[in-house]
Scaffold this active site. Structure first.
Site: not given
Ligand SMILES: NC(=O)c1ccc[n+]([C@@H]2O[C@H](COP(=O)([O-])OP(=O)(O)OC[C@H]3O[C@@H](n4cnc5c(N)ncnc54)[C@H](O)[C@@H]3O)[C@@H](O)[C@H]2O)c1
Length: 325
Positions: A117, A146, A150
């Site tokens: 991120s 957070y 990362k």
């Molecule tokens: N959405 C954003 O703007 C953004 C920006 C930068 C980075 N990210 C990263 O992208 C990734 C996905 O984000 P997202 O927005 O789709 O979030 P989200 O919460 O929709 O998806 C995360 C998924 O991981 C699953 N999960 C969480 N912990 C788990 C574990 N210990 N074991 C198995 N499954 C688990 C959840 O059930 C969910 O389906 C994350 O790693 C997040 O940190 C997101």
């Protein structure tokens, strides 16, 4: 090649699954459904419900399925919650990654793509930017647990790659928005676009936290990327790692390299939804950097990838998802 997609029932993961399949790759989803939704996983893709902390289930899942690559999106992602529950975030995001890496390297997986991120950069000082842009060489100084998880994840991954020959990539996403289709829209309300939708549909004015930043219109500037572009970036990264030398190690920003202010984003949302209400200006929130915009040069040079979709496309596709609810 079969890819294990952790977090494949989440907002971004569901897009990554579809993009990999469209590129002809086999996928298998592993998700504990803590924030994910099972219906987001296509009916002909296997979903294993479990945590990345569950080593026994990981071993059973990997046995006999010839998984050769992993895209690891599973994580907790709320900055504010991470301040209140740092141990939970370190456990899920860092320990969850450690257990997963142990299992997949033992199972002979060769390639690993990690969701990092822009939060790893924290509040970058103007003086260290390149033409006002954050490059992958900008010093990392996360400002929340957070962001720390990362950055620690990137270190853990790189060290594992060096020791085992696993080919790795850390993709540092900037601000993700939009949806490839309405049913895949983000259901959370933690990012600017869904937050503004929430206010407007409730008949409230959208809020701007700080209009006195040293930016052209005084509001914070960010780099927004359409989730479908982000998903395609995963496909090119995965395909590169699949044919890469053992121990290959990539760290790449995934953004558009275009700054959009909060006020510009709210104006676009008002225009595209027809729900125009003058924003309410409030005090700055602590810890919000004035401007964080990616340099997207390295990913263009390394992988030939660049984003194709613009901000109005992000807003209209996200709005179609909001209307569907
Ligand atoms: N959405 C954003 O703007 C953004 C920006 C930068 C980075 N990210 C990263 O992208 C990734 C996905 O984000 P997202 O927005 O789709 O979030 P989200 O919460 O929709 O998806 C995360 C998924 O991981 C699953 N999960 C969480 N912990 C788990 C574990 N210990 N074991 C198995 N499954 C688990 C959840 O059930 C969910 O389906 C994350 O790693 C997040 O940190 C997101």
């Amino acid at each position: 090649m079969t890819w294990l997609i952790t977090g494949g029932a989440g907002y971004i993961g569901a897009h990554v699954v579809r993009a990999l399949r469209a590129a002809g790759e086999e996928t298998l989803v592993y998700d504990d459904l803590s924030t994910g939704v099972a219906d987001r996983v296509p009916s002909d893709v296997e979903l294993v419900v479990g945590s990345t902390l569950d080593r026994a289930l990981l071993d059973r899942t990997l046995a006999g399925r010839s998984v050769t690559g992993v895209v690891h999106l599973a994580a907790k992602k709320q900055v504010g919650e991470s301040v209140e529950r740092p141990l939970h975030y370190y456990r899920e995001n860092v320990e969850g990654l450690r257990v997963l890496l142990d299992a997949v390297t033992e199972a002979g997986v060769r390639a690993f793509v990690f969701s990092s991120s822009a939060a790893v950069y924290g509040m970058p000082d103007e003086a260290v930017l390149t033409d006002g842009l954050v490059t992958e060489d900008t010093p990392c100084a996360p400002m929340s647990p957070y962001g720390e998880t990362k950055l620690a994840g990137e270190w853990l991954l790189r060290a594992t790659g060096r020791a085992t020959g696993l080919a790795t990539a850390s993709l540092r996403y900037f601000n993700v928005a939009g949806a490839a289709s309405p049913e895949l829209a983000d259901t959370g309300v933690f990012n600017l676009v869904p937050m503004v939708f929430e206010r407007l549909t409730a008949g409230d004015a959208p809020r701007i936290f700080g209009a006195d930043y040293p930016t052209p219109d005084g509001t914070c500037v960010r780099d927004y990327i359409h989730v479908a572009d982000l998903a395609e970036a995963h496909v090119v990264t995965a395909q590169r790692l699949a044919g890469a030398a053992p121990g290959t190690d990539l760290t790449l920003n995934v953004g558009r390299g275009v700054g959009v202010s909060v006020r510009e984003m709210i104006d676009t949302i008002s225009r595209e939804t027809g729900l125009g209400t003058a924003p309410e200006i409030q005090h700055r929130r602590p810890g919000d950097p004035a401007r964080v915009v990616a340099s997207a040069d390295r990913i263009a040079v390394e992988l030939g990838w660049s984003a194709k979709r613009d901000v109005p496309e992000m807003v209209t596709s996200a709005w179609a998802g909001r209307l569907r609810r």
